[in-house]
Design a protein around this motif. Structure first.
Motif, mmCIF file in Angstrom:
data_model
loop_
_atom_site.group_PDB
_atom_site.id
_atom_site.type_symbol
_atom_site.label_atom_id
_atom_site.label_comp_id
_atom_site.label_asym_id
_atom_site.label_seq_id
_atom_site.Cartn_x
_atom_site.Cartn_y
_atom_site.Cartn_z
ATOM 1 N N TYR A 4 22.745 43.680 -13.320
ATOM 2 C CA TYR A 4 23.724 42.872 -12.856
ATOM 3 C C TYR A 4 24.744 43.712 -12.465
ATOM 4 C CZ TYR A 4 27.635 39.297 -12.992
ATOM 5 O OH TYR A 4 28.578 38.637 -12.650
ATOM 6 N N GLY A 5 25.176 43.445 -10.888
ATOM 7 C CA GLY A 5 26.039 44.316 -10.309
ATOM 8 C C GLY A 5 25.773 45.740 -10.024
ATOM 9 N N GLY A 6 24.295 45.733 -10.277
ATOM 10 C CA GLY A 6 24.161 47.364 -10.189
ATOM 11 C C GLY A 6 23.864 48.263 -11.655
ATOM 12 N N GLU A 7 24.461 47.443 -12.667
ATOM 13 C CA GLU A 7 24.382 48.132 -13.888
ATOM 14 C C GLU A 7 23.079 47.353 -14.757
ATOM 15 O OE1 GLU A 7 26.169 50.391 -15.074
ATOM 16 O OE2 GLU A 7 27.134 50.629 -13.237
ATOM 17 N N THR A 8 22.476 48.229 -15.608
ATOM 18 C CA THR A 8 21.441 47.618 -16.553
ATOM 19 C C THR A 8 21.994 46.770 -17.541
ATOM 20 O OG1 THR A 8 20.090 49.509 -16.008
ATOM 21 C CG2 THR A 8 19.560 48.329 -17.876
ATOM 22 N N VAL A 9 21.569 45.484 -17.773
ATOM 23 C CA VAL A 9 21.933 44.526 -18.879
ATOM 24 C C VAL A 9 21.094 44.357 -19.958
ATOM 25 C CG1 VAL A 9 23.685 43.512 -17.327
ATOM 26 C CG2 VAL A 9 21.297 42.484 -17.484
ATOM 27 N N GLU A 51 6.522 44.497 -23.264
ATOM 28 C CA GLU A 51 7.615 45.247 -23.771
ATOM 29 C C GLU A 51 8.574 44.337 -24.257
ATOM 30 O OE1 GLU A 51 8.781 47.434 -25.712
ATOM 31 O OE2 GLU A 51 8.842 49.154 -24.134
ATOM 32 N N THR A 52 9.517 44.615 -25.550
ATOM 33 C CA THR A 52 10.467 43.836 -25.954
ATOM 34 C C THR A 52 11.767 44.356 -25.160
ATOM 35 O OG1 THR A 52 9.141 43.314 -27.883
ATOM 36 C CG2 THR A 52 11.700 43.304 -28.121
ATOM 37 N N TYR A 53 12.498 43.367 -24.790
ATOM 38 C CA TYR A 53 13.938 44.109 -24.275
ATOM 39 C C TYR A 53 15.266 43.149 -25.008
ATOM 40 C CZ TYR A 53 11.476 46.027 -20.293
ATOM 41 O OH TYR A 53 10.822 46.844 -19.619
ATOM 42 N N PHE A 54 16.151 43.784 -24.996
ATOM 43 C CA PHE A 54 17.428 43.322 -25.803
ATOM 44 C C PHE A 54 18.634 43.225 -24.784
ATOM 45 C CE2 PHE A 54 14.773 45.738 -28.438
ATOM 46 C CZ PHE A 54 14.641 45.069 -29.615
ATOM 47 N N PRO A 55 19.424 42.384 -25.081
ATOM 48 C CA PRO A 55 21.029 42.554 -24.333
ATOM 49 C C PRO A 55 21.609 43.864 -24.756
ATOM 50 C CG PRO A 55 20.730 41.009 -26.000
ATOM 51 C CD PRO A 55 19.618 41.475 -26.019
ATOM 52 N N LYS A 56 21.577 44.660 -23.602
ATOM 53 C CA LYS A 56 22.137 46.076 -23.959
ATOM 54 C C LYS A 56 23.401 46.164 -24.723
ATOM 55 C CE LYS A 56 22.687 50.563 -21.606
ATOM 56 N NZ LYS A 56 22.528 51.382 -20.483
#
Length: 229
Positions: A4-9, A51-56
């Motif tokens: 989002y906006g260039g940043e990993t979320v 793979e499992t991902y999370f809200p960073k």
């Protein structure tokens, strides 16, 4: 991985374990215990399969809090403390003194009944609700004492704010009923409803009044903060 906006979320499970230093077993134990919401575990396709991902931001903040407090509180206490519906902090005996709505004797009785002097948010709301009963002279001391005894035994089951406290009278005695909002309840007509109060109404009032003192955050503010991060 979402950006989002260039940043990993989002952060992958593999990267999360590496960054935080926790084990696979710890992560999933905290999930089972309710310390980390199940909806934060999002499975996505990856070159290696899935793979499992999370809200960073959320998961990193949550693990930081767990690591900081896990030696001071039980997992059950932490689960209540971290439940999204409640304020994200514990309230000490000194903190309670700031609440003008809270009767000192009511607070002291709960401390004795629960044998502790640190409380989660919903416990503070119940104390304030009973303080209102005392201030408005809805109940006498005997009735209040019985209600405190009853409600203190239910505290470990409460993980949310959306309860209504009903006060019923029967044969000149007052009795407390704690019911989830919107849930049905059928009461014998011999019980006369004398008073009711929503814990969420108390919550809204004190969050506004003590927002700066306790750094209360409303859900919409949390979302905006996450987006800014």
């Amino acid at each position: 991985m979402l950006r989002y906006g260039g940043e990993t979320v989002e952060i992958s499970k593999k990267e999360l374990l590496k960054v935080t230093g926790i084990s696979y077993g710890q992560l999933y134990r905290w999930k089972r215990e309710g310390l980390i919401p199940e909806e934060w575990f999002v499975k996505r396709s990856s070159p290696t399969g899935q793979e499992t991902y999370f809200p960073k931001n959320k998961i990193l903040k949550r693990i930081q809090v767990i690591q900081k407090l896990k030696d001071q509180y039980s997992l059950e206490e932490l689960a209540k403390f971290l439940t999204p519906e409640v304020s994200n902090r514990l309230f000490s005996e000194d903190d309670l003194e700031h609440f003008e709505e809270l009767d000192v004797e009511i607070a002291a009785s709960f401390m004795d009944a629960l044998d502790k002097d640190n409380f989660v948010y919903v416990e503070v709301l119940i104390m304030i609700a009973l303080s209102k009963l005392k201030i408005e002279q809805i109940c006498n001391e005997e009735d209040l004492s019985r209600m405190i005894h009853f409600l203190s035994r239910q505290m470990t089951k409460l993980h949310r704010n959306d309860y209504v406290l009903y006060i019923y009278e029967i044969q000149d005695k007052m009795y407390a009923v704690l019911q989830l909002e919107e849930s049905e309840v059928y009461v014998d007509e011999a019980f006369q409803l004398r008073y009711s109060i929503r814990l969420n109404d108390i919550s809204n009032q004190i969050k506004i009044k003590y927002k700066d003192l306790f750094n209360f955050t409303f859900e919409d503010e949390e979302v905006e903060a996450d987006e800014r991060d």
